[in-house]
Scaffold this motif. Sequence first.
Motif, mmCIF file in Angstrom:
data_model
loop_
_atom_site.group_PDB
_atom_site.id
_atom_site.type_symbol
_atom_site.label_atom_id
_atom_site.label_comp_id
_atom_site.label_asym_id
_atom_site.label_seq_id
_atom_site.Cartn_x
_atom_site.Cartn_y
_atom_site.Cartn_z
ATOM 1 N N ASP A 15 110.908 54.322 4.703
ATOM 2 C CA ASP A 15 111.287 53.127 3.935
ATOM 3 C C ASP A 15 110.066 52.344 3.448
ATOM 4 O OD1 ASP A 15 113.780 53.883 4.541
ATOM 5 O OD2 ASP A 15 114.366 52.078 5.622
ATOM 6 N N ARG B 108 108.368 54.005 0.491
ATOM 7 C CA ARG B 108 109.176 53.847 -0.717
ATOM 8 C C ARG B 108 109.055 52.419 -1.272
ATOM 9 N NH1 ARG B 108 113.275 56.282 2.102
ATOM 10 N NH2 ARG B 108 114.591 54.448 1.827
ATOM 11 N N ARG C 113 114.047 42.139 -4.631
ATOM 12 C CA ARG C 113 113.485 42.511 -3.325
ATOM 13 C C ARG C 113 113.131 41.320 -2.442
ATOM 14 N NH1 ARG C 113 111.956 47.912 -2.295
ATOM 15 N NH2 ARG C 113 113.044 49.189 -3.811
ATOM 16 N N PHE D 151 116.809 38.538 -3.107
ATOM 17 C CA PHE D 151 118.063 39.187 -2.735
ATOM 18 C C PHE D 151 117.788 40.508 -2.008
ATOM 19 C CE2 PHE D 151 119.301 36.270 -6.016
ATOM 20 C CZ PHE D 151 120.518 35.788 -5.579
ATOM 21 N N PRO D 152 117.033 40.445 -0.921
ATOM 22 C CA PRO D 152 116.730 41.702 -0.212
ATOM 23 C C PRO D 152 117.947 42.161 0.590
ATOM 24 C CG PRO D 152 115.851 39.851 1.007
ATOM 25 C CD PRO D 152 116.486 39.276 -0.225
ATOM 26 N N THR D 153 118.014 43.445 0.837
ATOM 27 C CA THR D 153 119.056 43.926 1.745
ATOM 28 C C THR D 153 118.587 43.617 3.169
ATOM 29 O OG1 THR D 153 118.052 46.096 1.946
ATOM 30 C CG2 THR D 153 119.654 45.818 0.169
ATOM 31 N N ARG E 244 118.405 45.593 5.580
ATOM 32 C CA ARG E 244 117.532 46.683 6.026
ATOM 33 C C ARG E 244 116.106 46.484 5.505
ATOM 34 N NH1 ARG E 244 118.719 53.112 5.896
ATOM 35 N NH2 ARG E 244 116.604 53.791 5.589
ATOM 36 N N GLU E 245 116.000 46.018 4.269
ATOM 37 C CA GLU E 245 114.664 45.779 3.701
ATOM 38 C C GLU E 245 113.935 44.685 4.477
ATOM 39 O OE1 GLU E 245 115.580 47.154 -0.878
ATOM 40 O OE2 GLU E 245 115.598 45.030 -0.378
ATOM 41 N N THR F 133 112.847 46.058 7.811
ATOM 42 C CA THR F 133 111.773 47.057 7.709
ATOM 43 C C THR F 133 110.457 46.413 7.312
ATOM 44 O OG1 THR F 133 113.460 48.525 6.842
ATOM 45 C CG2 THR F 133 111.200 49.305 6.693
ATOM 46 N N MET G 65 115.666 55.681 11.230
ATOM 47 C CA MET G 65 116.110 55.688 9.841
ATOM 48 C C MET G 65 115.587 56.946 9.142
ATOM 49 S SD MET G 65 115.890 51.758 8.606
ATOM 50 C CE MET G 65 114.714 51.127 9.797
ATOM 51 N N ALA G 66 116.477 57.615 8.429
ATOM 52 C CA ALA G 66 116.115 58.888 7.812
ATOM 53 C C ALA G 66 115.195 58.683 6.613
ATOM 54 C CB ALA G 66 117.387 59.601 7.378
ATOM 55 N N ASP G 67 114.234 59.596 6.477
ATOM 56 C CA ASP G 67 113.354 59.539 5.315
ATOM 57 C C ASP G 67 114.122 60.009 4.080
ATOM 58 O OD1 ASP G 67 111.543 58.807 7.124
ATOM 59 O OD2 ASP G 67 110.215 60.541 6.908
ATOM 60 N N LYS G 68 113.773 59.441 2.935
ATOM 61 C CA LYS G 68 114.431 59.822 1.678
ATOM 62 C C LYS G 68 113.370 59.978 0.592
ATOM 63 C CE LYS G 68 118.619 57.108 2.472
ATOM 64 N NZ LYS G 68 119.250 55.847 2.117
ATOM 65 N N PRO G 69 113.660 60.823 -0.415
ATOM 66 C CA PRO G 69 112.707 60.905 -1.536
ATOM 67 C C PRO G 69 112.736 59.618 -2.365
ATOM 68 C CG PRO G 69 114.248 62.759 -1.555
ATOM 69 C CD PRO G 69 114.778 61.759 -0.580
ATOM 70 N N ILE G 70 111.715 59.433 -3.180
ATOM 71 C CA ILE G 70 111.627 58.222 -4.019
ATOM 72 C C ILE G 70 112.786 58.187 -5.019
ATOM 73 C CG2 ILE G 70 110.231 57.031 -5.787
ATOM 74 C CD1 ILE G 70 108.797 56.910 -3.171
ATOM 75 N N GLU H 67 115.414 55.291 -5.576
ATOM 76 C CA GLU H 67 116.065 55.032 -4.293
ATOM 77 C C GLU H 67 115.701 53.606 -3.837
ATOM 78 O OE1 GLU H 67 118.051 57.461 -2.564
ATOM 79 O OE2 GLU H 67 118.527 55.644 -1.456
ATOM 80 N N ARG I 41 122.195 48.377 -8.180
ATOM 81 C CA ARG I 41 121.628 47.112 -7.684
ATOM 82 C C ARG I 41 121.321 46.181 -8.855
ATOM 83 N NH1 ARG I 41 116.908 46.744 -3.128
ATOM 84 N NH2 ARG I 41 117.050 44.534 -2.770
ATOM 85 N N LEU J 148 122.980 42.427 -9.666
ATOM 86 C CA LEU J 148 122.184 41.225 -9.947
ATOM 87 C C LEU J 148 122.418 40.737 -11.375
ATOM 88 C CD1 LEU J 148 118.817 41.922 -8.110
ATOM 89 C CD2 LEU J 148 120.563 40.283 -7.507
#
Lengths: 679, 89
Positions: free
Chosen positions: A280, A283, A615, A618-620, A622-623, A626, B1-6, B14, B20, B24
Amino acid sequence: MKANTFFTAESLCHTVERRLDEWDVLTLDVFDTVLIRRVHDPEVIKRPVAAYVSQMAAMRGRAWPLEKVLEFRRRVEAVHRRRAGRAGPDFEARYPDFMRDVLRRILDQEDVEGELRRVTEYELELEAAMAVPRAAFVRLLKTARARGKRILFLTDIYLPSDYVRRILEAAGLMSLAEAVVSSADHLRAKASGAMWQDVRARFALEPARWCHIGDNPISDGARPAELGITAFVLRDGNEKWRKALPRLYWHISELAHFWKGRLVQQLMLPLEDENVPRDDLYRAGYTFFGPMLCAYVHWLAEQVRERKIGRVYFFSREGLLLHEIWKLITPLLYPDGDLPPAHYLYVSRLALAGPSCAYRGLQEDSAMITFLPPQNRDFRDVCRVFNLTLEPLLPYLRRYRLEPDTPLSHWHHARRKDQQRFRQLLKDVEFQEEVKRQTRAANEALQRYLQSEQFFEQEDVAVVDIGWLATIQRFLFQAVDHRADRPRFHGFLFASAGGYPYPFHPDNSVQGFIYDHQRFDFTGSCILFEQDVFEETLRAPHAGLMAYELDGDGFRLRFREEDEFSLHEKRQSEHYASLQQGVRDAAARYAAAAAVAGLDLRQFRLWTNYLLLSRIAFPTTREVLTLRHIHHLDDFSARRAPMRKVSKKLWQRSAWELRFIPFLRTFNLLKHAIIMLRR
Amino acid sequence: MADKPITNRFGDIEGNSLFRLFRLYVLFKCLPIVNIGAGPTLLFLVKAMVFHYISRPVYRIAIRFESPVARFFEWRAARRRTRTGQDVS
């Protein structure tokens, strides 16, 4: 013989790999087969090159706008193709030949070899940055190589084979191949069949033991099949779809500038084997912090060029990553190289606070900065921040009926009378003389350090820091203000938060990028929701600077010694290492994407505003969980709790609150809007 | 938490997907206090979502008929040119 057509790269490579024993040699088309481009159309790569040529012309006083350069290049290339078509079997052109003609006419000079070299370098760098090897083909080539097959790359393009080789080298494919043959070498292409005869003779190939893979049904399918070569043609719907995405963003960004940022991000996205699973934090670094910080450094470079600044200093510790981004993005964004040298400067608020008092004493505006953090309370904190020894100052303190522990901060219910006495103390000449005496050595050491960094050799310097009140810049300016040769300071902050008056001076300016408190920008001000996460993202993994000390004729930088808190900091750095890597990887792709997209930062601002809102405001949940730092060390603040209640920010809320309180984020945004309007 | 690609399998980012952005966008329409210019505009947003999330299978099928489809469009364009020529004459 008929060419074999496949609709996915994987199925094609799987079939070829299964039948590999039937052939001794494997030839492959390069573009759209082994290499794919991040852009939807190779023509768009010519735009930044045309912009560079246009700039070269402008420097010679010749008006050649970008579109005119592009059109002229197209025309000259077409003339070369027609000429080649009259003399040989193919309508081919060679890049160095037609580009030389283009430059001669545009720059109006006969000898353009130097310019041609620079333009070629730039175009090849952009091509290499945009090219990505296809994962299925890389695996096939490795297998073929391991089984002793000869591998050649054949391409119909205006770039000679030496140039194509460089692009393939950058993609890491040249180690697998024997040679590259381009139609530009002898103006003989695959399309007419002329190149096949040449390759067959040059490499002594037997068509029956020869397999070719490409994407064009004629050049890579029908023509080799006519010679008895086993031909495979790839017609990849997935790849067509993938290219349709940047094409879509390209078109809609022309109509709605908001999408320009999304286009840049789309062109930055990792493809094929680059797009592996990441955590996370990585990313977040790649998709959020990376574009934001790259845009900031991009803006900085534009400002520095515009103001003709002689040197750029990135302040430690946040400046280390910004300096890296600078080095990564500026070569492709500014191919003319017209940028000043950039340095990383070891500074900190704690190390500079003392030296700032060496000539002007401890002024009220500086002293009161101590009490901005709610944790600081009394004169002991002033001594800690300004690196003063308490004992020699005690008589002056008592002269005004103050004790070292008397609360002076409103966070600790300081009495108004005590605050007035403290202000009177600051006006005491003898007290100030003692302060100057105590801080003079550190100031001298600082000056020696700055001299070693050629700080005083410039008329104008850019000083770069993340934010927020420009305290480091304030202290640094005050520390060297007495010198006649001190440069003009141009401060460039990621965000200028305001909230405490800054001593603006014609020679000491400050400007914020994402938010500048001097102009009303509600969206940008959302960065104030969570500043620490940006600080931690940028923080260099080395200890903070504590002081400048004299060392014989030189100086010494004293860093924080290892203790419990520095170990926490180390843990935090390790925690964010993945995020910082994401930022670096994003920076490596930002410049080419921004150059190709012809990015205007005013348009990109709409996208960065959206990123900030999505971000930070309005972050989630989880964000938040993390990204929230594990430890945040602030040497400026004492380790004591304030007596007054400090209101809880959105990012300090618990997971439970973030998940279940309805409209928490919207309410928070509205509350912030009211605060901003009241300011 | 599982890794994911971009990027997810729809080519979207992602963690910063168009959904999202859509959420907004709706919120900012109700709460017009933020500065994102004219914003994404609904038409372009829907278009982008269709391209990312729906069009991939269409491309995979269409590629098989690329040549006849291209020939059809060439034929149609040629016919239009001829007709226009006839009209002019």
